[in-house]
Design a protein around this motif. Sequence first.
Motif, PDB file in Angstrom:
ATOM      1  N   LYS A 124       0.864  -1.202  -0.046  1.00  0.00           N
ATOM      2  CA  LYS A 124       0.264   0.035  -0.244  1.00  0.00           C
ATOM      3  C   LYS A 124       0.642   1.223   0.057  1.00  0.00           C
ATOM      4  O   LYS A 124       0.371   2.380  -0.428  1.00  0.00           O
ATOM      5  N   PHE A 125       1.754   1.339   0.724  1.00  0.00           N
ATOM      6  CA  PHE A 125       2.404   2.033   0.615  1.00  0.00           C
ATOM      7  C   PHE A 125       3.095   2.833  -0.700  1.00  0.00           C
ATOM      8  O   PHE A 125       3.257   3.557  -0.606  1.00  0.00           O
ATOM      9  N   LEU A 126       4.378   1.476  -1.382  1.00  0.00           N
ATOM     10  CA  LEU A 126       4.610   1.834  -2.494  1.00  0.00           C
ATOM     11  C   LEU A 126       3.728   1.970  -3.334  1.00  0.00           C
ATOM     12  O   LEU A 126       3.870   2.315  -5.049  1.00  0.00           O
ATOM     13  N   LYS A 127       2.416   1.618  -3.498  1.00  0.00           N
ATOM     14  CA  LYS A 127       1.262   1.421  -4.518  1.00  0.00           C
ATOM     15  C   LYS A 127       1.718   0.266  -5.078  1.00  0.00           C
ATOM     16  O   LYS A 127       1.503   0.553  -6.413  1.00  0.00           O
ATOM     17  N   LEU A 128       1.736  -0.416  -4.636  1.00  0.00           N
ATOM     18  CA  LEU A 128       2.702  -1.704  -5.646  1.00  0.00           C
ATOM     19  C   LEU A 128       1.590  -2.089  -6.496  1.00  0.00           C
ATOM     20  O   LEU A 128       0.821  -2.713  -6.264  1.00  0.00           O
ATOM     21  N   LYS A 129       2.033  -2.046  -7.976  1.00  0.00           N
ATOM     22  CA  LYS A 129       1.298  -3.075  -8.898  1.00  0.00           C
ATOM     23  C   LYS A 129       2.029  -3.736  -9.952  1.00  0.00           C
ATOM     24  O   LYS A 129       1.496  -4.458 -10.387  1.00  0.00           O
ATOM     25  N   THR A 130       3.342  -3.528  -9.769  1.00  0.00           N
ATOM     26  CA  THR A 130       4.108  -3.524 -11.054  1.00  0.00           C
ATOM     27  C   THR A 130       5.494  -3.708  -9.981  1.00  0.00           C
ATOM     28  O   THR A 130       5.975  -3.274  -9.039  1.00  0.00           O
ATOM     29  N   ILE A 131       6.137  -5.198 -10.485  1.00  0.00           N
ATOM     30  CA  ILE A 131       7.484  -4.906  -9.980  1.00  0.00           C
ATOM     31  C   ILE A 131       8.652  -5.104 -11.279  1.00  0.00           C
ATOM     32  O   ILE A 131       7.661  -5.243 -12.092  1.00  0.00           O
ATOM     33  N   PRO A 132      10.070  -4.816 -10.926  1.00  0.00           N
ATOM     34  CA  PRO A 132      10.280  -4.702  -9.611  1.00  0.00           C
ATOM     35  C   PRO A 132      10.258  -2.735  -9.484  1.00  0.00           C
ATOM     36  O   PRO A 132      10.361  -2.271 -10.168  1.00  0.00           O
ATOM     37  N   ARG A 133      10.455  -3.175  -8.432  1.00  0.00           N
ATOM     38  CA  ARG A 133      10.603  -1.856  -7.252  1.00  0.00           C
ATOM     39  C   ARG A 133      11.176  -1.694  -6.559  1.00  0.00           C
ATOM     40  O   ARG A 133      11.940  -2.919  -5.947  1.00  0.00           O
ATOM     41  N   PHE A 134      12.584  -0.021  -6.206  1.00  0.00           N
ATOM     42  CA  PHE A 134      13.935  -0.538  -5.802  1.00  0.00           C
ATOM     43  C   PHE A 134      13.253   1.407  -4.697  1.00  0.00           C
ATOM     44  O   PHE A 134      12.806   1.941  -5.065  1.00  0.00           O
ATOM     45  N   LEU A 135      13.601   1.127  -3.744  1.00  0.00           N
ATOM     46  CA  LEU A 135      13.972   2.103  -2.577  1.00  0.00           C
ATOM     47  C   LEU A 135      15.221   2.579  -2.557  1.00  0.00           C
ATOM     48  O   LEU A 135      16.411   1.538  -2.709  1.00  0.00           O
ATOM     49  N   LEU A 136      15.885   3.457  -2.172  1.00  0.00           N
ATOM     50  CA  LEU A 136      17.101   4.648  -1.029  1.00  0.00           C
ATOM     51  C   LEU A 136      16.612   5.356  -0.270  1.00  0.00           C
ATOM     52  O   LEU A 136      15.908   5.792  -0.153  1.00  0.00           O
ATOM     53  N   ILE A 137      17.208   4.637   0.939  1.00  0.00           N
ATOM     54  CA  ILE A 137      17.454   5.166   2.202  1.00  0.00           C
ATOM     55  C   ILE A 137      18.483   5.481   2.531  1.00  0.00           C
ATOM     56  O   ILE A 137      19.683   4.808   2.307  1.00  0.00           O
ATOM     57  N   ASP A 138      19.173   6.473   3.137  1.00  0.00           N
ATOM     58  CA  ASP A 138      19.803   7.191   3.256  1.00  0.00           C
ATOM     59  C   ASP A 138      20.575   6.797   5.331  1.00  0.00           C
ATOM     60  O   ASP A 138      19.585   6.321   5.100  1.00  0.00           O
ATOM     61  N   LYS A 139      21.931   7.338   4.915  1.00  0.00           N
ATOM     62  CA  LYS A 139      22.639   7.020   7.109  1.00  0.00           C
ATOM     63  C   LYS A 139      21.056   7.113   7.697  1.00  0.00           C
ATOM     64  O   LYS A 139      21.103   6.547   9.272  1.00  0.00           O
ATOM     65  N   ASN A 140      20.245   8.221   7.598  1.00  0.00           N
ATOM     66  CA  ASN A 140      19.809   8.434   9.086  1.00  0.00           C
ATOM     67  C   ASN A 140      17.975   8.309   8.515  1.00  0.00           C
ATOM     68  O   ASN A 140      17.090   8.648  10.037  1.00  0.00           O
ATOM     69  N   GLY A 141      17.681   6.839   7.832  1.00  0.00           N
ATOM     70  CA  GLY A 141      16.555   6.613   7.547  1.00  0.00           C
ATOM     71  C   GLY A 141      15.528   7.171   6.407  1.00  0.00           C
ATOM     72  O   GLY A 141      14.575   7.360   6.817  1.00  0.00           O
ATOM     73  N   LYS A 142      16.418   8.286   6.017  1.00  0.00           N
ATOM     74  CA  LYS A 142      15.481   9.271   4.855  1.00  0.00           C
ATOM     75  C   LYS A 142      15.361   8.817   3.478  1.00  0.00           C
ATOM     76  O   LYS A 142      16.350   7.816   3.302  1.00  0.00           O
ATOM     77  N   LEU A 143      14.474   8.848   3.180  1.00  0.00           N
ATOM     78  CA  LEU A 143      14.075   8.498   1.568  1.00  0.00           C
ATOM     79  C   LEU A 143      14.750   9.243   0.644  1.00  0.00           C
ATOM     80  O   LEU A 143      14.335   9.899   0.465  1.00  0.00           O
ATOM     81  N   LYS A 144      15.759   8.626   0.017  1.00  0.00           N
ATOM     82  CA  LYS A 144      16.545   9.570  -1.015  1.00  0.00           C
ATOM     83  C   LYS A 144      15.673   8.837  -2.418  1.00  0.00           C
ATOM     84  O   LYS A 144      15.414   9.928  -2.843  1.00  0.00           O
ATOM     85  N   VAL A 145      15.559   7.746  -2.678  1.00  0.00           N
ATOM     86  CA  VAL A 145      14.818   7.462  -3.732  1.00  0.00           C
ATOM     87  C   VAL A 145      13.654   6.495  -3.638  1.00  0.00           C
ATOM     88  O   VAL A 145      13.537   5.972  -2.596  1.00  0.00           O
ATOM     89  N   PHE A 146      12.404   6.818  -4.517  1.00  0.00           N
ATOM     90  CA  PHE A 146      11.214   6.731  -3.401  1.00  0.00           C
ATOM     91  C   PHE A 146      10.562   5.455  -4.598  1.00  0.00           C
ATOM     92  O   PHE A 146      10.344   6.555  -5.468  1.00  0.00           O
ATOM     93  N   ASN A 147      10.250   4.466  -4.875  1.00  0.00           N
ATOM     94  CA  ASN A 147       9.392   4.156  -5.959  1.00  0.00           C
ATOM     95  C   ASN A 147       9.457   3.596  -6.795  1.00  0.00           C
ATOM     96  O   ASN A 147       9.033   4.118  -8.060  1.00  0.00           O
ATOM     97  N   THR A 148      11.157   3.448  -7.501  1.00  0.00           N
ATOM     98  CA  THR A 148      11.694   3.917  -8.836  1.00  0.00           C
ATOM     99  C   THR A 148      12.120   2.492  -9.563  1.00  0.00           C
ATOM    100  O   THR A 148      11.412   0.879  -8.598  1.00  0.00           O
TER     101      THR A 148
END
Length: 160
Positions: A124-148
């Motif tokens: 639900k969070f990713l609005k996942l309809k297709t795969i693959p999906r990638f996320l990049l999270i920095d050292k502080n837990g913040k999303l640098k890239v969301f759902n590509t």
Amino acid sequence: MRIVVIVLVTLLFGSCAVFQPKKISVKPLEEKLITINRESITLKEILKNGLKRETIIQVYASYCPFSQDSFKDVVELQQNNKKINYVFLSVDHSYHDWKRGLETLKVKGSHYYIPKKGKGEIAKFLKLKTIPRFLLIDKNGKLKVFNTSKVSKIESKLNK
């Protein structure tokens, strides 16, 4: 009249903005995943273990041809970025299908199975309809890239 036009234009363009959260919300972090040893673990626990470095999360299915193609790019990314934490979340049809699929994967990292597949809080969070999906999270837990769906978008944001 100008003020009305400016307000309308602002609302129009503001409503077209792409949803880009800064962090993963609470519900997806608390969703139960399954380890290779069939133990239960939450996404929050997984991410807490790798917080000292950037983390790439890939949501995939071992049977999916697009996911299989993406692993070639991930292997190359891993060769050039060894200090990154890699987490792989599978939405395979069953635990046994996932375990069988792991035998053919050449990527290195932590592997987990999402028992709720595309119907859980992570999906639900990713609005996942297709795969693959990638996320990049920095050292502080913040999303640098969301759902590509492309490794190249992850590469362009690494260490920046």
